[in-house]
Design a protein around this motif. Sequence first.
Motif, PDB file in Angstrom:
ATOM      1  N   LEU A  10     -32.681  29.271 -15.840  1.00 32.43           N
ATOM      2  CA  LEU A  10     -34.078  29.134 -15.559  1.00 32.43           C
ATOM      3  C   LEU A  10     -34.168  30.012 -13.986  1.00 32.43           C
ATOM      4  CD1 LEU A  10     -34.582  25.322 -16.285  1.00 32.43           C
ATOM      5  CD2 LEU A  10     -35.841  27.364 -17.132  1.00 32.43           C
ATOM      6  N   ASN A  11     -32.955  30.280 -13.454  1.00 34.26           N
ATOM      7  CA  ASN A  11     -33.075  31.312 -12.154  1.00 34.26           C
ATOM      8  C   ASN A  11     -34.047  32.486 -12.634  1.00 34.26           C
ATOM      9  OD1 ASN A  11     -32.034  30.219  -9.839  1.00 34.26           O
ATOM     10  ND2 ASN A  11     -29.977  30.143 -10.997  1.00 34.26           N
ATOM     11  N   GLN A  12     -34.026  32.836 -13.873  1.00 30.71           N
ATOM     12  CA  GLN A  12     -34.656  34.313 -14.243  1.00 30.71           C
ATOM     13  C   GLN A  12     -36.142  33.960 -14.497  1.00 30.71           C
ATOM     14  OE1 GLN A  12     -32.404  36.896 -14.344  1.00 30.71           O
ATOM     15  NE2 GLN A  12     -30.852  35.353 -13.713  1.00 30.71           N
ATOM     16  N   VAL A  13     -36.763  32.613 -14.475  1.00 32.76           N
ATOM     17  CA  VAL A  13     -37.973  32.442 -14.830  1.00 32.76           C
ATOM     18  C   VAL A  13     -38.694  32.675 -13.341  1.00 32.76           C
ATOM     19  CG1 VAL A  13     -39.522  30.546 -15.365  1.00 32.76           C
ATOM     20  CG2 VAL A  13     -37.518  30.776 -16.466  1.00 32.76           C
ATOM     21  N   ASN A  14     -40.087  33.396 -13.702  1.00 31.48           N
ATOM     22  CA  ASN A  14     -40.741  33.529 -12.445  1.00 31.48           C
ATOM     23  C   ASN A  14     -42.094  33.224 -12.858  1.00 31.48           C
ATOM     24  OD1 ASN A  14     -41.501  36.027 -13.554  1.00 31.48           O
ATOM     25  ND2 ASN A  14     -40.125  37.241 -12.746  1.00 31.48           N
ATOM     26  N   HIS A  15     -43.070  33.681 -11.990  1.00 30.58           N
ATOM     27  CA  HIS A  15     -44.568  33.445 -12.205  1.00 30.58           C
ATOM     28  C   HIS A  15     -44.969  34.334 -13.375  1.00 30.58           C
ATOM     29  CE1 HIS A  15     -45.454  30.589  -9.364  1.00 30.58           C
ATOM     30  NE2 HIS A  15     -44.853  31.274  -8.207  1.00 30.58           N
ATOM     31  N   SER A  16     -44.218  35.363 -13.837  1.00 29.10           N
ATOM     32  CA  SER A  16     -44.609  36.319 -15.037  1.00 29.10           C
ATOM     33  C   SER A  16     -44.822  35.586 -16.233  1.00 29.10           C
ATOM     34  CB  SER A  16     -44.098  37.688 -14.774  1.00 29.10           C
ATOM     35  OG  SER A  16     -42.813  37.077 -15.761  1.00 29.10           O
ATOM     36  N   LYS A  17     -46.079  35.919 -17.078  1.00 29.22           N
ATOM     37  CA  LYS A  17     -46.132  35.310 -18.429  1.00 29.22           C
ATOM     38  C   LYS A  17     -45.096  35.747 -19.127  1.00 29.22           C
ATOM     39  CE  LYS A  17     -49.588  35.253 -22.062  1.00 29.22           C
ATOM     40  NZ  LYS A  17     -50.879  35.524 -22.433  1.00 29.22           N
ATOM     41  N   GLU A  18     -44.675  36.869 -19.258  1.00 30.31           N
ATOM     42  CA  GLU A  18     -43.578  37.262 -19.964  1.00 30.31           C
ATOM     43  C   GLU A  18     -42.143  36.697 -19.844  1.00 30.31           C
ATOM     44  OE1 GLU A  18     -46.427  40.251 -19.500  1.00 30.31           O
ATOM     45  OE2 GLU A  18     -45.085  39.563 -17.854  1.00 30.31           O
ATOM     46  N   LYS A  19     -41.841  36.230 -18.617  1.00 33.64           N
ATOM     47  CA  LYS A  19     -40.649  35.474 -18.557  1.00 33.64           C
ATOM     48  C   LYS A  19     -40.762  34.196 -18.811  1.00 33.64           C
ATOM     49  CE  LYS A  19     -37.579  37.861 -16.276  1.00 33.64           C
ATOM     50  NZ  LYS A  19     -36.248  38.275 -16.718  1.00 33.64           N
ATOM     51  N   ARG A  20     -41.980  33.332 -18.627  1.00 30.61           N
ATOM     52  CA  ARG A  20     -42.268  32.002 -18.973  1.00 30.61           C
ATOM     53  C   ARG A  20     -42.355  32.041 -20.555  1.00 30.61           C
ATOM     54  NH1 ARG A  20     -46.569  29.532 -14.890  1.00 30.61           N
ATOM     55  NH2 ARG A  20     -45.946  30.311 -12.970  1.00 30.61           N
ATOM     56  N   LEU A  21     -42.898  33.024 -21.350  1.00 31.37           N
ATOM     57  CA  LEU A  21     -43.017  33.130 -22.575  1.00 31.37           C
ATOM     58  C   LEU A  21     -41.551  33.143 -23.241  1.00 31.37           C
ATOM     59  CD1 LEU A  21     -44.970  32.676 -24.843  1.00 31.37           C
ATOM     60  CD2 LEU A  21     -45.614  35.170 -24.636  1.00 31.37           C
ATOM     61  N   HIS A  22     -40.875  34.096 -22.733  1.00 29.44           N
ATOM     62  CA  HIS A  22     -39.474  34.220 -23.432  1.00 29.44           C
ATOM     63  C   HIS A  22     -38.681  32.872 -23.271  1.00 29.44           C
ATOM     64  CE1 HIS A  22     -35.586  36.347 -23.766  1.00 29.44           C
ATOM     65  NE2 HIS A  22     -35.101  35.373 -22.592  1.00 29.44           N
ATOM     66  N   TYR A  23     -38.769  32.149 -22.214  1.00 26.96           N
ATOM     67  CA  TYR A  23     -37.843  31.066 -22.167  1.00 26.96           C
ATOM     68  C   TYR A  23     -38.543  29.781 -23.069  1.00 26.96           C
ATOM     69  CZ  TYR A  23     -34.515  33.297 -19.007  1.00 26.96           C
ATOM     70  OH  TYR A  23     -33.627  34.012 -18.504  1.00 26.96           O
ATOM     71  N   MET A  48     -35.318  23.963  -9.134  1.00 27.62           N
ATOM     72  CA  MET A  48     -35.540  24.370 -10.544  1.00 27.62           C
ATOM     73  C   MET A  48     -36.571  23.420 -11.378  1.00 27.62           C
ATOM     74  SD  MET A  48     -34.055  26.915 -11.309  1.00 27.62           S
ATOM     75  CE  MET A  48     -33.278  28.046 -10.250  1.00 27.62           C
ATOM     76  N   SER A  49     -37.067  22.374 -10.858  1.00 25.48           N
ATOM     77  CA  SER A  49     -37.942  21.516 -11.537  1.00 25.48           C
ATOM     78  C   SER A  49     -39.182  22.028 -11.833  1.00 25.48           C
ATOM     79  CB  SER A  49     -38.242  20.194 -10.787  1.00 25.48           C
ATOM     80  OG  SER A  49     -39.291  19.399 -11.201  1.00 25.48           O
ATOM     81  N   PRO A  50     -40.034  22.959 -11.149  1.00 27.49           N
ATOM     82  CA  PRO A  50     -41.081  23.726 -11.352  1.00 27.49           C
ATOM     83  C   PRO A  50     -40.892  24.702 -12.647  1.00 27.49           C
ATOM     84  CG  PRO A  50     -40.872  23.477  -8.935  1.00 27.49           C
ATOM     85  CD  PRO A  50     -39.659  22.989  -9.770  1.00 27.49           C
ATOM     86  N   ARG A  51     -39.844  25.375 -12.581  1.00 28.65           N
ATOM     87  CA  ARG A  51     -39.375  26.434 -13.275  1.00 28.65           C
ATOM     88  C   ARG A  51     -39.167  25.856 -14.738  1.00 28.65           C
ATOM     89  NH1 ARG A  51     -36.090  31.175 -10.395  1.00 28.65           N
ATOM     90  NH2 ARG A  51     -37.040  30.916  -8.651  1.00 28.65           N
ATOM     91  N   ALA A  52     -38.579  24.526 -14.929  1.00 32.38           N
ATOM     92  CA  ALA A  52     -38.610  23.736 -16.046  1.00 32.38           C
ATOM     93  C   ALA A  52     -39.957  23.544 -16.549  1.00 32.38           C
ATOM     94  CB  ALA A  52     -37.704  22.726 -15.838  1.00 32.38           C
ATOM     95  N   GLY A  53     -40.776  22.939 -15.695  1.00 32.41           N
ATOM     96  CA  GLY A  53     -42.141  22.704 -15.749  1.00 32.41           C
ATOM     97  C   GLY A  53     -42.950  23.913 -16.632  1.00 32.41           C
ATOM     98  N   TRP A  54     -42.942  24.786 -15.920  1.00 30.96           N
ATOM     99  CA  TRP A  54     -43.452  26.137 -16.356  1.00 30.96           C
ATOM    100  C   TRP A  54     -43.181  26.398 -17.803  1.00 30.96           C
ATOM    101  CZ3 TRP A  54     -41.712  29.698 -11.603  1.00 30.96           C
ATOM    102  CH2 TRP A  54     -42.372  29.244 -10.619  1.00 30.96           C
ATOM    103  N   VAL A  55     -41.762  26.404 -18.016  1.00 35.36           N
ATOM    104  CA  VAL A  55     -41.246  26.770 -19.662  1.00 35.36           C
ATOM    105  C   VAL A  55     -41.955  25.653 -20.439  1.00 35.36           C
ATOM    106  CG1 VAL A  55     -39.222  26.717 -20.940  1.00 35.36           C
ATOM    107  CG2 VAL A  55     -39.197  28.076 -18.635  1.00 35.36           C
ATOM    108  N   LEU A  56     -41.682  24.388 -19.963  1.00 36.63           N
ATOM    109  CA  LEU A  56     -42.161  23.415 -20.988  1.00 36.63           C
ATOM    110  C   LEU A  56     -43.661  23.378 -21.056  1.00 36.63           C
ATOM    111  CD1 LEU A  56     -41.354  21.034 -22.431  1.00 36.63           C
ATOM    112  CD2 LEU A  56     -42.153  19.701 -20.551  1.00 36.63           C
ATOM    113  N   GLU A  57     -44.465  23.684 -20.184  1.00 26.82           N
ATOM    114  CA  GLU A  57     -46.141  24.083 -20.300  1.00 26.82           C
ATOM    115  C   GLU A  57     -46.150  25.066 -21.539  1.00 26.82           C
ATOM    116  OE1 GLU A  57     -49.983  25.944 -18.108  1.00 26.82           O
ATOM    117  OE2 GLU A  57     -48.076  25.693 -16.903  1.00 26.82           O
TER     118      GLU A  57
END
Length: 187
Positions: A10-23, A48-57
Amino acid sequence: MTTAQLYEELNQVNHSKEKRLHYANLILANPDLLPKLLDILFMVDDKMSPRAGWVLEFMCSENIAPLLPYLDVFTKNIHKVHLDSAVRPVAKICELLAKHYTSKEANPVKTTLTTTHKDHIIETCFDYMINDEKVAAKAYGMTTLFMLGYEYDWVHPELKLILNRDFAIQSSAFKARARHILKKMKT
């Protein structure tokens, strides 16, 4: 993959749609990772809580069905999430659940979402409305409450009261959504 390994990923997740969609697609392809993702989301004081949230969303936007076996865990813990960037995706997921639940088309959310789940969602969304949350959480919260309010006769009057009370002091985005919701409640 262990929870610790997913946490590192999840360290790799950022605000980009591509990263969120990938995960999100990684979770969809490996549903056994979903409980681990929820564990990380509910580490509510962790960055990391927000990053997990972004991926789950993003996952729920693509396919909400994998979340359904974990609705007990999700709805029991959503009120604990407090970091702004984690609250927004949780509020969005609540809205997605409400949209599926109130949809005219048959879907698994209609048969899986229990009264207890809805009670937790309603309570949390009212908290978004009365607490000092960002406008996105309030907007998703008011939409969720509006939709679920057709089943709970006390929700619309309470929501209307809050929207009218806060209308003058909130942002333009809040006012726009509130106007829309209040107009729909009149019909």
